[in-house]
Write an enzyme that holds these catalytic residues in place. Structure first.
Site, PDB file in Angstrom:
ATOM      1  CD1 TRP A  59       4.582   3.071  -4.818  1.00  0.00           C
ATOM      2  CD2 TRP A  59       3.743   3.063  -6.880  1.00  0.00           C
ATOM      3  NE1 TRP A  59       5.635   3.070  -5.691  1.00  0.00           N
ATOM      4  CE2 TRP A  59       5.152   3.060  -6.968  1.00  0.00           C
ATOM      5  CE3 TRP A  59       3.013   3.044  -8.051  1.00  0.00           C
ATOM      6  CZ2 TRP A  59       5.830   3.065  -8.180  1.00  0.00           C
ATOM      7  CZ3 TRP A  59       3.685   3.040  -9.267  1.00  0.00           C
ATOM      8  CH2 TRP A  59       5.081   3.058  -9.331  1.00  0.00           C
ATOM      9  CG  ASP A  87      -1.432  -7.141  -4.140  1.00  0.00           C
ATOM     10  OD1 ASP A  87      -0.516  -6.434  -4.599  1.00  0.00           O
ATOM     11  OD2 ASP A  87      -1.258  -8.314  -3.757  1.00  0.00           O
ATOM     12  CG  ASP A 128      -4.680 -12.967 -11.062  1.00  0.00           C
ATOM     13  OD1 ASP A 128      -4.178 -12.021 -11.707  1.00  0.00           O
ATOM     14  OD2 ASP A 128      -4.308 -14.149 -11.204  1.00  0.00           O
ATOM     15  N   GLY A 143       0.780  -1.231   0.000  1.00  0.00           N
ATOM     16  CA  GLY A 143       0.000   0.000   0.000  1.00  0.00           C
ATOM     17  C   GLY A 143       0.810   1.279   0.000  1.00  0.00           C
ATOM     18  CE  LYS A 162       8.367  -3.515  -9.319  1.00  0.00           C
ATOM     19  NZ  LYS A 162       8.584  -3.699  -7.876  1.00  0.00           N
ATOM     20  CG  ASP A 196       6.200  -0.541  -7.439  1.00  0.00           C
ATOM     21  OD1 ASP A 196       7.093  -0.441  -8.300  1.00  0.00           O
ATOM     22  OD2 ASP A 196       6.444  -0.604  -6.226  1.00  0.00           O
TER      23      ASP A 196
END
Length: 193
Positions: free
Chosen positions: A53, A69, A85, A51, A148, A108
């Site tokens: 971000w 998540d 998912d 958490g 990312k 990320d």
């Protein structure tokens, strides 16, 4: 917690300032350099646990923020979360029902690492491709995407796929990234829709 982590100045700074991880500084740096987030943006954060971000996003926008998540995310005031998912069509549908189309998708996320560099890099690229598909499904035209990834043999393919969907795409390594890491961020602006 290993001694590497306890000696990590960025990690210690994050804990001291109340952030859940060092990754907070990566998003802060990206925002300062690229101004991807506007004050009224609705935002989805993929791979949002723990958490960090989300904590930063809450300070950057007055819009709605949804964190998704596989793992549960401890509550953050003003943040909505969805456990599931990102590749699951049901989760994608739920996200769209909750927020509609959004201005920004950030990701990320990283797969669980096996220690085999080429295998891990390929899995990270596959996750990036799934995140791109998700983003293209929920972004408004003109929206932004920050993700990312890891440099390696398959990275140019992911970069090209993102370049095909956005008018302006740059890569960037943050100062908070550990030395020797192949981690890199792709900052994609102005979704073609």
């Amino acid at each position: 917690m290993g001694s590497q982590w306890s000696r990590d100045k960025v990690y210690l700074r994050a804990k001291h300032e109340g952030f859940r991880s060092r990754a907070s500084y990566k998003l802060i740096e990206i925002q300062e350099k690229f101004a991807v987030i506007r004050r009224d943006d609705n935002i989805i954060d993929l791979g949002a646990a723990p958490g960090s971000w989300l904590q930063v996003l809450r300070t950057l926008t007055d819009g709605r923020v949804l964190g998704i998540d596989l793992n549960p995310i401890a509550d953050i005031e003003g943040i909505e979360t969805l456990e599931g998912d990102l590749t699951d069509p049901v989760v994608q549908k739920q996200a769209k029902e909750m927020l509609g189309t959004v201005c920004i998708v950030v990701c990320d996320a990283a797969p669980k690492l096996s220690g085999h560099k080429s295998y891990d890099q390929a899995r990270a690229i596959a996750l990036g491709e799934e995140a791109l598909l998700f983003a293209c499904n929920v972004l408004k035209p003109g929206g932004n995407f920050v993700i990312k990834s890891f440099q390696g043999a398959d990275f140019p393919e992911l970069l090209a796929a993102i370049q095909g969907q956005f008018y302006a795409v740059k890569t960037y390594s943050t100062k908070a990234t550990r030395k020797g890491s192949t981690e890199i961020y792709i900052i994609a602006k102005n979704f073609k829709g």
